[in-house]
Each structure stands twice: as structure tokens, then as C-alpha cells.
Enzyme design. Sequence first.
Site: not given
Length: 522
Positions: A37-38, A68, A128, A140, A283, A443, A471, A518
Site C-alpha cells: 500500500g502506502g 493483503k 490492525d 516467535k 502544592h 466545608r 453540596f 460533585r
Amino acid sequence: MSDPVIKRALVSVSDKAGIVDFSRELSRLGVEIFSTGGTLKSLQDAGVSAASISTITGFPEIMDGRVKTLHPKIHGGLLAVRENPDHVQQAVENAISFIDLVVVNLYPFEATVAKPDVTFEDAIENIDIGGPSMLRSAAKNNESVTVVTDSADYAPVLQEMRENNGATKRATRLRLALKVFELTSRYDRAIASYLAGAVGVGAANKMTVSLERELDMRYGENPHQSAGLYRLTDVNGTRSFEDFFEKLHGKELSYNNMLDIAAAVTLIEEFRGEEPTVVIVKHTNPCGVAQAPTLAEAYRRAFSTDTQAPFGGIIAFNCPLDMEAAKAVNEIFTEILIAPAFEDGVLEMLMKKKDRRLVRQTSALPKGGWEFKSTPFGMLVQERDSKIVAKEDLTVVTKRQPTQEEIADLMFAWKICKHIKSNTILYVKNRQTYGVGAGQMSRVDSSKIARWKASEVALDLHGSVVASDAFFPFADGLLAAAEAGVTAVIQPGGSIRDNEVIEAADANNLAMVFTGMRHFKH
């Protein structure tokens, strides 16, 4: 057994970097080259002698190139044991010629699925089949076949062939075979991970993570801890520091530097493509973030959030660092500056401070995927917190609707609070952080710290908005914000006392929106 001389090579690559020069040198060494191919077109266009794989198989490439190299004359030529008389006889009887060298890299599946707009069809087409099959056959039979998957091995293989009359050494073939199985196992994991996401099964039952040391760290968080930065290969593919950054100047990067770079860049990328934005991190927590018409103004506003923490901090910019902003930054010592580019003269000026690191971000960090955190008793795996909340996703829960200006500040604040350690309370005004409360056990404490930090630098919270990463469990946190002068609130919602919190907002004429999501960050 003597090392086999390379006489015939099969070359078929997706990434063609260096392949023409490599193949030209193979040809000069007397190697007969077959290609597809390419790759074949690239070699022939460059004047490199190469023949089509069809001259071996006697069969055309079919089905858009899907078929191929899947042919007995290819795999027989790769797998035949040269010292086995029966294999040799069968090769002769079936007109199979040995193939001594395979040069293959795979379709870019990982890069393809990393694209935000990738379709399922595109992903599947980039799986592929022939490439991994040839690589595994060649690997192998590494006793006789040399297999190359990485362009970094082109030069060493050529040098070894020149020094050994056209042959490679056994140790080299074994090392290259190992790289094959590392590559194909990673490739298969990436495909499995993508398909798991496509069918909605979440994290796979088994994950394999491979770590390869990329950079030495002088030490870890503290001098008594050894550390290094490792190139990571997992279900998300392979990622390394050099894939995204280029260090242009300064001392070696430390373990803590790497954590801060990650924190700064993941936050600044929330503002990719927007008007000039500056993030200052200390930090791993942002201590100042601002957006303005110019980068210099954005920096000054980000710095004004906290005029002490930026010393020795990390600063990230969402657009090329210009001279005006660089001069402003140069007034204090910073550990690291990160930008997508540096305008003319800026690097030369900033490099006068030898200890400062200058880093160019060369590409965007990948979105989504999995992240890993180790514990002494196992590895935690979760999806990255990459979900975006759009304006249309917001639910207004109060009687008063937020103004357009408040919406802009609320969205700005929400992007930032997701990157601050929980519990998070963040005050924002005119696309600038005014007070950051991070990492507290309650909080309310985070809210107190954020207000105190704002008062330390004389920033008036009246007319600001507040963001909470989770919340408000009680109305007290919201009432504290109201006392500070806040006019609008963004939070996830979901508390059993939401109604109580909404009533408090209404009583104080606040606009409040719920995101339904959240952003805890531990």
C-alpha cells in the site's frame, strides 16, 4: 548456529518516519524489499527499489487493504524453522521463500480513539490485523528473523548488519522480539478498553500496567524518598512526559514539580481557546486564577488573589507568553513557567534566572480514560473527572435568576473548584479567584479560610459568587457566604436539606444553581 544473513525484508508501516532512509540503506546492503500500500508508494516515489507483496502471495490486496499479508507464503516465510529439514522441504514444495526481516508498526488505534470526535467506525477501521500477525510470527521465530517495530531501532540494526556481513546478533533479535510482544499486548489492551467503554461495561475485570523509567528524580516528596518518573503503558495507551512537554531551561524537574505541573496544566486546559488565562499553583492547589483581555493583566489579577503563595509556585498560561506578561512574572521567583509558546525575546529574558524551569506544552493532555492511585493494599482505578457542565445543564433552584454576569463567574468558578482539594469553597468575581479554601476537614473551615485569604489581600467579596465542590449539608455554609457579600452560588445539590439551603438563599436574595454533579478531589 551462525547468525542468519538478512536477504529479504517485508516493510509495511503506518508511521513512515525514517522508513525511506532505512529502506534505502537496506537496499544498498543487498536486501530485497517487499512492501504494501502506502509504504510501497512512499518507497517507490523516493526511488527505493521495492516490490509489491502481491509478487510473493500471487494475490491482490483486497477489501480496502484489510486482506493483503494474511497468506501462507507470508507466514510460512516467517515461521519456517530454518534448521528443520521438514520445514525447509515443505517451503520448497509450496514455493515459499524465507523472509529474514520484518519492519512493521501498527495502525494508530490509540491515537485514533483519543480524538474527541472519533466515531465507532473509525475506531474499528484502525484495528490492525495483519500487522500484529506478522509481528508475532516474526518474533516467535526470532532464532532466524529480525523484527523491527520502532524507528529508534533502524540505525542500530543497520550498524549491526554492516559489522556482521548483513546479519544481526541473537541478543538483538531477542530484544526486538520482546518489544513486539510488549507492543501487541498493549495494543490489544487498548482495543479491549475501548470496546468495554463502547458496550458500557465500565472498567475491565483485569488491567495490565507497564512502567518504564523515563526520568530520574533526585528524590521524592522528601529527600529520604527515592523516586522516578515512569513512562506509563495501560488501557489508555502509552504516555510519557516528553509526549506533551519540552523542558527548555532550568534545573532538573523534581517529583513535586511533576505533581504541580500536572495540576497546573489540567486546570489551564479548562480554558483552552478562551481569552488569556493564568493559573498559579502551589502544592497542587490553585492559589490564583484569572482571565482578562491581556495575559499581563490576567497574571496580575491571579497574583493578587494571594500575594504570598506564588513565590516558588508554578504558573501556567493558556496562550503564548508575551514580553509584558513575562516581565510581570519576572518580578518574583517562580519554580516553573508553562506555556504553549514563548514570544520573541521572552526566553532569553527569563533564562537569566538559572534555577527557574521553563516548559513548553507541545500538545493537549488526553481527555477521559482511566486514572490510577496506589494504596499499600491495592490499586484504585477510576474514570478521570473530565465531564464538562454547560450553561444549559444548570438548574436554577432559587426565586431569583442569576444575571448573565453571575452565570459567567459561576461557570468560571465551577471549572476551577473541580481542581482544588476537597473540601473546596471558592469565591470568584469578574473571572478572578478572590478567595480559595482548600483541603479542609469541614466545608465551614474552607469557607472561613477563603474569606480570610481574601481579607488578607483586601479583596472585597461583595458582588462575588461562590462555588462548592459538593453540596452544602446545612444552611450555615451558605449563610456565611451571604454575610461575605456573595450574590450567587453554584453547587451540586443533592443534600437531604436542600430545601433548607434554598430557603436560606431566597431569604438573602441569592441566586443559586445546581449542577447535579460533585467534584470531590482527594
